[in-house]
Scaffold this active site. Structure first.
Site, PDB file in Angstrom:
ATOM      1  N   GLY A 134      19.370  24.001 -27.543  1.00  0.00           N
ATOM      2  CA  GLY A 134      19.498  25.575 -28.073  1.00  0.00           C
ATOM      3  C   GLY A 134      19.657  25.148 -29.605  1.00  0.00           C
ATOM      4  N   SER A 135      20.403  26.297 -29.921  1.00  0.00           N
ATOM      5  CA  SER A 135      20.760  26.477 -31.392  1.00  0.00           C
ATOM      6  C   SER A 135      21.327  25.184 -32.142  1.00  0.00           C
ATOM      7  CB  SER A 135      21.392  27.974 -31.745  1.00  0.00           C
ATOM      8  OG  SER A 135      20.487  28.838 -31.418  1.00  0.00           O
ATOM      9  N   ALA A 136      22.024  24.337 -31.209  1.00  0.00           N
ATOM     10  CA  ALA A 136      22.805  23.471 -31.784  1.00  0.00           C
ATOM     11  C   ALA A 136      21.913  22.268 -32.614  1.00  0.00           C
ATOM     12  CB  ALA A 136      23.755  22.512 -30.904  1.00  0.00           C
TER      13      ALA A 136
END
Length: 487
Positions: A215-217
């Site tokens: 995801g956004s990590a």
């Protein structure tokens, strides 16, 4: 008469030579096949005829051996087995070995040549050597805090020392007690069936053997790629990104969970975790350059690079994608997959000025007398980015904690940088998202080295969908682990 005697003697000599040749063939040429034969219990009896060496966490051993006085005499025992199972694995008389019990089996069983001054003599006599011990890099306090803070939810925590690669915590939940599998009786068989049939997969080491969409990590990697390839020169300049953003070559409109993303700068988009900005940057960087940057961080690594010495599963960034797929991969979706270990490496590389250190789990190994026979030295795995790029990413990760989505990771008196992630999965994203938080912390000023880097993933299948986010579920866990490391 003399002639007959000579013939008889010659024939007897031939028979003796034939017997010696047959015995030599069995004992030398075919010995390995006999040793590996499942019907040969002598190997198993010999293997368990003496206590195994021990695995240490700090100055305390967390394993032992119990004398059962049966054919397979010594049975493995564990202290706080469920806490350290992702580190030790299990050594079972009936179901083999995993984790360090497997990776360091030669040393723990006494078969390692480093344990004998004259290895060849032991090969001839087949005598048992006193086993050695394994001393890990795990910090007992960090391991306990990470395990307790996960509080039985499905997930994992990995903590690294950025400047060396030492693994300070390696937690996977739900866990299991390895001692349940130590023996070979009915209770062990029942435990094996129960554990292998459990839908929560307690035997799975989620920290190093499970990949998730990050995801956004993953936007840390995308930001690095944009800066390294000159797509972004000023992190405060507008990126000219519409909101919503239409994926290149597609009618799909990508939207954001937060406002203020239209034409946002890289710094602001990173703090607010704007999908549109990073999808556009991924397309502008291009699939080949994105894959190269991901590889520099450790994605798509070979098997030899992923031994701690326990084997880790490779993290993946697809190398053949169209522009729309690259955009989705750039926000940690599509086919991008990462282990918690890999995402801890991403945070550690940023904290370490762009230099990626090879993670390791064993500090040193000793022989039966306690003398050191092997030491792991910190090793540079490569450069993930230039130092200037790492400095800019450090600033942006600090912004996430101070004014963005990662405020719950802040620690008073410390410098903390982080990145949240909420990874969608399931058919049409119908499943509960995975909550990510990757971070680093240092107790000194801006110029000091980071003390710890942490990655947390929470599957949290029982939570309400709205409650699952990297900032809400994962960041507080990372905060407690980092705080313990700084203390």
């Amino acid at each position: 008469m003399i002639r007959c005697t000579r013939h008889t003697a010659a024939f007897s000599l031939l028979l003796l030579l034939a017997l010696l040749a047959g015995a030599g063939r069995v004992q030398v040429v075919q010995s390995a096949s006999y040793d590996d034969n499942p019907g040969n219990r002598r190997t198993q009896i010999a293997r368990w005829s003496q206590p195994r060496g021990d695995i240490y966490i700090g100055d305390r051993k967390v394993t032992g051996s119990t004398d059962t006085r049966q054919d397979l005499r010594y049975e493995r025992s564990y202290t706080a087995g469920d806490l350290y199972a992702p580190v030790t694995g299990h050594a079972s008389q009936g179901y083999g070995a995993t984790g360090l019990e497997s990776a360091e089996d030669d040393l723990l069983s006494g078969a390692d040549d480093r344990l004998a001054p004259f290895p060849f003599w032991h090969e001839i006599t087949r005598s048992l050597r006193p086993p050695g011990d394994v001393h890990t890099t795990i910090d007992r306090d960090l391991q306990r805090i990470a395990y307790d803070r996960l509080a039985g939810r499905k997930g994992a925590v990995v903590a690294l020392q950025p400047r060396t690669g030492r693994i300070l915590a390696l937690v996977s939940t739900p866990s299991y007690d390895p001692q349940q599998l130590s023996s070979n009786g009915r209770d062990t068989t029942a435990a094996w069936r129960r554990l292998t049939r459990d839908d929560d997969q307690p035997l799975l080491n989620r920290a190093i053997r499970q990949t998730y969409p990050p995801g956004s990590a993953f936007k840390v990697v995308t930001a690095a790629a944009a800066l390294e390839n000159g797509v972004v020169g000023d992190i405060d300049a507008p990126t000219r990104t519409p909101s919503p953003y239409r994926l290149t070559g597609s009618n799909t409109l990508l939207r954001n969970a937060s406002g203020g993303c239209a034409d946002a700068s890289l710094r602001d988009a990173f703090a607010a975790s704007c999908n549109t900005v990073f999808a556009k940057l991924g397309a502008e960087v291009g699939g080949e350059a994105m894959a190269a940057t991901a590889r520099a961080f450790g994605f798509n690594a070979g098997e030899d690079e992923l031994r701690l010495p326990s084997p880790a599963l490779p993290s993946v960034f697809a190398t053949r994608q169209d522009a729309a797929q690259v955009s989705l991969s750039a926000i940690g979706q599509y086919e991008t997959r990462a282990t918690p270990l890999q995402m801890a490496e991403v945070a550690a590389a940023v904290a370490n000025g762009g230099q990626r250190m090879r993670p390791y789990l064993v500090e040193r190994v000793t022989d039966g007398d306690g003398d050191t026979v092997g030491v792991t030295r910190p090793e540079v795995a490569g450069s993930a980015m230039r130092p200037m790029t790492a400095q800019l990413l450090q600033q942006m990760m600090v912004d996430v904690v101070e004014r963005g989505t990662g405020k719950r990771a802040a620690i008073k008196g410390a410098v903390v940088g982080g990145k949240t992630g909420t990874a969608q999965h399931g058919v049409e994203n119908s499943a509960i998202p995975y909550a990510w938080f990757i971070s680093w912390a240092k107790s000194g000023g801006a110029a000091s080295a980071a003390d710890v880097a942490v990655a947390v993933v929470v599957e949290d299948a029982e939570a309400h969908r709205a409650d699952v986010s990297g900032g809400g579920s994962a960041a507080p866990i990372a905060r407690e682990v980092m705080k313990a490391a700084l203390d």
